[in-house]
Enzyme design. Structure first.
Site, PDB file in Angstrom:
ATOM      1  N   TYR A  79       2.595   7.831  14.180  1.00 39.78           N
ATOM      2  CA  TYR A  79       1.336   7.071  14.084  1.00 39.78           C
ATOM      3  C   TYR A  79       0.124   7.972  14.382  1.00 39.78           C
ATOM      4  O   TYR A  79      -0.867   7.976  13.641  1.00 39.78           O
ATOM      5  CB  TYR A  79       1.407   5.905  15.068  1.00 39.78           C
ATOM      6  CG  TYR A  79       0.219   4.988  15.062  1.00 39.78           C
ATOM      7  CD1 TYR A  79       0.023   4.068  14.032  1.00 39.78           C
ATOM      8  CD2 TYR A  79      -0.713   5.008  16.109  1.00 39.78           C
ATOM      9  CE1 TYR A  79      -1.063   3.204  14.041  1.00 39.78           C
ATOM     10  CE2 TYR A  79      -1.796   4.143  16.126  1.00 39.78           C
ATOM     11  CZ  TYR A  79      -1.971   3.247  15.086  1.00 39.78           C
ATOM     12  OH  TYR A  79      -3.049   2.394  15.094  1.00 39.78           O
ATOM     13  N   VAL A  89       0.813  -1.221   0.000  1.00 35.58           N
ATOM     14  CA  VAL A  89       0.000   0.000   0.000  1.00 35.58           C
ATOM     15  C   VAL A  89       0.849   1.275   0.000  1.00 35.58           C
ATOM     16  O   VAL A  89       0.317   2.374  -0.203  1.00 35.58           O
ATOM     17  CB  VAL A  89      -1.027   0.057   1.164  1.00 35.58           C
ATOM     18  CG1 VAL A  89      -1.968  -1.141   1.131  1.00 35.58           C
ATOM     19  CG2 VAL A  89      -0.352   0.194   2.514  1.00 35.58           C
ATOM     20  N   LYS A 148      -3.272   9.022  12.044  1.00 39.39           N
ATOM     21  CA  LYS A 148      -4.658   8.737  12.413  1.00 39.39           C
ATOM     22  C   LYS A 148      -5.456  10.036  12.592  1.00 39.39           C
ATOM     23  O   LYS A 148      -6.658  10.074  12.310  1.00 39.39           O
ATOM     24  CB  LYS A 148      -4.703   7.875  13.676  1.00 39.39           C
ATOM     25  CG  LYS A 148      -4.036   6.499  13.490  1.00 39.39           C
ATOM     26  CD  LYS A 148      -4.671   5.700  12.369  1.00 39.39           C
ATOM     27  CE  LYS A 148      -4.124   4.297  12.253  1.00 39.39           C
ATOM     28  NZ  LYS A 148      -4.758   3.500  11.198  1.00 39.39           N
TER      29      LYS A 148
HETATM   30  P1  NAP Z   1      -1.901  -6.131  12.194  1.00 37.86           P
HETATM   31  O1  NAP Z   1      -2.455  -7.323  12.914  1.00 37.86           O
HETATM   32  O2  NAP Z   1      -0.472  -5.779  12.373  1.00 37.86           O
HETATM   33  O3  NAP Z   1      -2.225  -6.287  10.629  1.00 37.86           O
HETATM   34  C1  NAP Z   1      -1.827  -5.291   9.730  1.00 37.86           C
HETATM   35  C2  NAP Z   1      -2.348  -5.598   8.346  1.00 37.86           C
HETATM   36  O4  NAP Z   1      -1.899  -4.555   7.464  1.00 37.86           O
HETATM   37  C3  NAP Z   1      -1.823  -6.909   7.788  1.00 37.86           C
HETATM   38  O5  NAP Z   1      -2.824  -7.512   7.006  1.00 37.86           O
HETATM   39  C4  NAP Z   1      -0.667  -6.452   6.920  1.00 37.86           C
HETATM   40  O6  NAP Z   1      -0.419  -7.318   5.829  1.00 37.86           O
HETATM   41  C5  NAP Z   1      -1.190  -5.140   6.380  1.00 37.86           C
HETATM   42  N1  NAP Z   1      -0.109  -4.238   5.951  1.00 37.86           N
HETATM   43  C6  NAP Z   1       0.810  -3.621   6.726  1.00 37.86           C
HETATM   44  N2  NAP Z   1       1.655  -2.907   5.956  1.00 37.86           N
HETATM   45  C7  NAP Z   1       1.263  -3.078   4.675  1.00 37.86           C
HETATM   46  C8  NAP Z   1       1.719  -2.610   3.429  1.00 37.86           C
HETATM   47  N3  NAP Z   1       2.790  -1.791   3.327  1.00 37.86           N
HETATM   48  N4  NAP Z   1       1.076  -2.996   2.302  1.00 37.86           N
HETATM   49  C9  NAP Z   1       0.000  -3.829   2.391  1.00 37.86           C
HETATM   50  N5  NAP Z   1      -0.483  -4.293   3.537  1.00 37.86           N
HETATM   51  C10 NAP Z   1       0.133  -3.931   4.670  1.00 37.86           C
HETATM   52  O7  NAP Z   1      -2.698  -4.803  12.588  1.00 37.86           O
HETATM   53  P2  NAP Z   1      -4.118  -4.595  13.299  1.00 37.86           P
HETATM   54  O8  NAP Z   1      -3.881  -4.471  14.761  1.00 37.86           O
HETATM   55  O9  NAP Z   1      -5.098  -5.569  12.780  1.00 37.86           O
HETATM   56  O10 NAP Z   1      -4.463  -3.120  12.777  1.00 37.86           O
HETATM   57  C11 NAP Z   1      -5.314  -2.878  11.667  1.00 37.86           C
HETATM   58  C12 NAP Z   1      -5.645  -1.399  11.612  1.00 37.86           C
HETATM   59  O11 NAP Z   1      -6.261  -1.007  12.849  1.00 37.86           O
HETATM   60  C13 NAP Z   1      -4.428  -0.485  11.451  1.00 37.86           C
HETATM   61  O12 NAP Z   1      -4.751   0.596  10.615  1.00 37.86           O
HETATM   62  C14 NAP Z   1      -4.174  -0.002  12.865  1.00 37.86           C
HETATM   63  O13 NAP Z   1      -3.514   1.243  12.874  1.00 37.86           O
HETATM   64  C15 NAP Z   1      -5.578   0.107  13.400  1.00 37.86           C
HETATM   65  N6  NAP Z   1      -5.637   0.053  14.853  1.00 37.86           N
HETATM   66  C16 NAP Z   1      -5.232  -1.039  15.547  1.00 37.86           C
HETATM   67  C17 NAP Z   1      -5.292  -1.014  16.940  1.00 37.86           C
HETATM   68  C18 NAP Z   1      -4.879  -2.180  17.778  1.00 37.86           C
HETATM   69  O14 NAP Z   1      -4.889  -2.027  19.019  1.00 37.86           O
HETATM   70  N7  NAP Z   1      -4.531  -3.328  17.226  1.00 37.86           N
HETATM   71  C19 NAP Z   1      -5.771   0.122  17.599  1.00 37.86           C
HETATM   72  C20 NAP Z   1      -6.176   1.207  16.859  1.00 37.86           C
HETATM   73  C21 NAP Z   1      -6.113   1.165  15.485  1.00 37.86           C
HETATM   74  P3  NAP Z   1       0.873  -8.311   5.742  1.00 37.86           P
HETATM   75  O15 NAP Z   1       0.302  -9.694   5.858  1.00 37.86           O
HETATM   76  O16 NAP Z   1       1.438  -8.028   4.401  1.00 37.86           O
HETATM   77  O17 NAP Z   1       1.800  -7.961   6.853  1.00 37.86           O
END
Ligand code: NAP
Length: 247
Positions: free
Chosen positions: A156, A64, A160
């Site tokens: 970060y 992305v 956001k």
């Molecule tokens: P995660 O488990 O680390 O998963 C991240 C996802 O993004 C994976 O599918 C990863 O794919 C993909 N990704 C990362 N970099 C990429 C790139 N350069 N190109 C394409 N795909 C990419 O994260 P998550 O916790 O589910 O978070 C998802 C969203 O929620 C994020 O936007 C995060 O900021 C937001 N969020 C999360 C939390 C939390 O507490 N977890 C809180 C607030 C907001 P790959 O398989 O290729 O790595």
């Protein structure tokens, strides 16, 4: 019951965590879903798992942070869906935490490119087809940190918070075409992203959460399903907070 039968959805970063839960939630409501990730290796197990439930989830790979990859993914998704894309969920995101004094330019650049500039590229690629359809839902995954700030997360939190201004402005531009743009802002959710936190950090975070637990990816997926379906057809330019009461 929210019914997405006949709807098509593209979910970025759907190989695990929140994106995977969103993909399953939308598919179980009847939508045809395409997830994205950086490699087929990470998304293939999700597709296989979905097939066991007879859910329509397929995958496209691409980075992305590459404008060309974002455009290609949208193009391929439109071809696969017969030219119609109803729902875009911008979920792919990363953290690269560091105190500002120590933060490297690469850490700033990488987080901005992944979390914020990708939003520009994906929305740019879907907006014309959605305008022609005179319908569309764009749901961006923000973070509580974009509202409160957080030490060690200047990069970060900037992405956001930027996402909020982006979404509110775009919502106003495209409302007349019945394209709704909203943000779901998670608190702290148990995924690979928060698995990096140590016990002390987790205890400190839990003290700030009235519901006294980390959220589950499923909690975020429910909010996305609501914003993707008919029950939310008069909601645009807003943020739905899903954080256990911490903000
Ligand atoms: P995660 O488990 O680390 O998963 C991240 C996802 O993004 C994976 O599918 C990863 O794919 C993909 N990704 C990362 N970099 C990429 C790139 N350069 N190109 C394409 N795909 C990419 O994260 P998550 O916790 O589910 O978070 C998802 C969203 O929620 C994020 O936007 C995060 O900021 C937001 N969020 C999360 C939390 C939390 O507490 N977890 C809180 C607030 C907001 P790959 O398989 O290729 O790595």
């Amino acid at each position: 019951m929210i019914d997405l039968k006949g709807k098509t959805a593209l979910v970025t970063g759907g190989s695990r965590g929140i994106g995977k839960a969103i993909a399953f939630k939308l598919a179980r409501a009847g939508a045809e879903v395409i997830i994205t990730s950086r490699s087929d290796a990470s998304s293939t197990p999700v597709v296989t798992e979905a097939q066991k439930e007879n859910l329509k989830i397929s995958a496209l790979s691409g980075d992305v942070t590459s404008a060309a990859d974002c455009r290609r993914i949208v193009q391929q998704a439109l071809e696969a869906f017969g030219g119609k894309l109803d729902i875009l969920v911008n979920n792919a995101g990363i953290t690269q935490d560091n105190l500002f004094m120590k933060m490297k330019e690469e850490e700033w650049d990488q987080v901005l490119a992944t979390n914020l500039t990708s939003l520009f590229h994906f929305c740019k690629a879907v907006i014309r087809p959605m305008m022609k359809q005179r319908a569309g839902r764009i749901i961006n995954i923000g973070s509580v940190v974009g509202h409160t700030g957080n030490p060690g997360q200047v990069n970060y939190a900037t992405t956001k918070a930027g996402m909020l201004g982006f979404s509110q402005s775009l919502a106003k531009e495209v409302a007349s075409r019945n394209i709704l743009v909203n943000v779901v802002s998670p608190g702290f959710i148990a995924t690979d992203m928060t698995a990096q936190l140590n016990e002390e950090q987790k205890t400190t975070i839990l003290e700030k959460i009235p519901l006294n637990r980390l959220g589950q990816a499923e909690d975020i997926a429910g909010a996305v399903l609501f914003l993707a379906g008919d029950l939310s057809s008069y909601i645009t330019g807003t943020t739905l907070h899903v954080n256990g009461g911490m903000y």
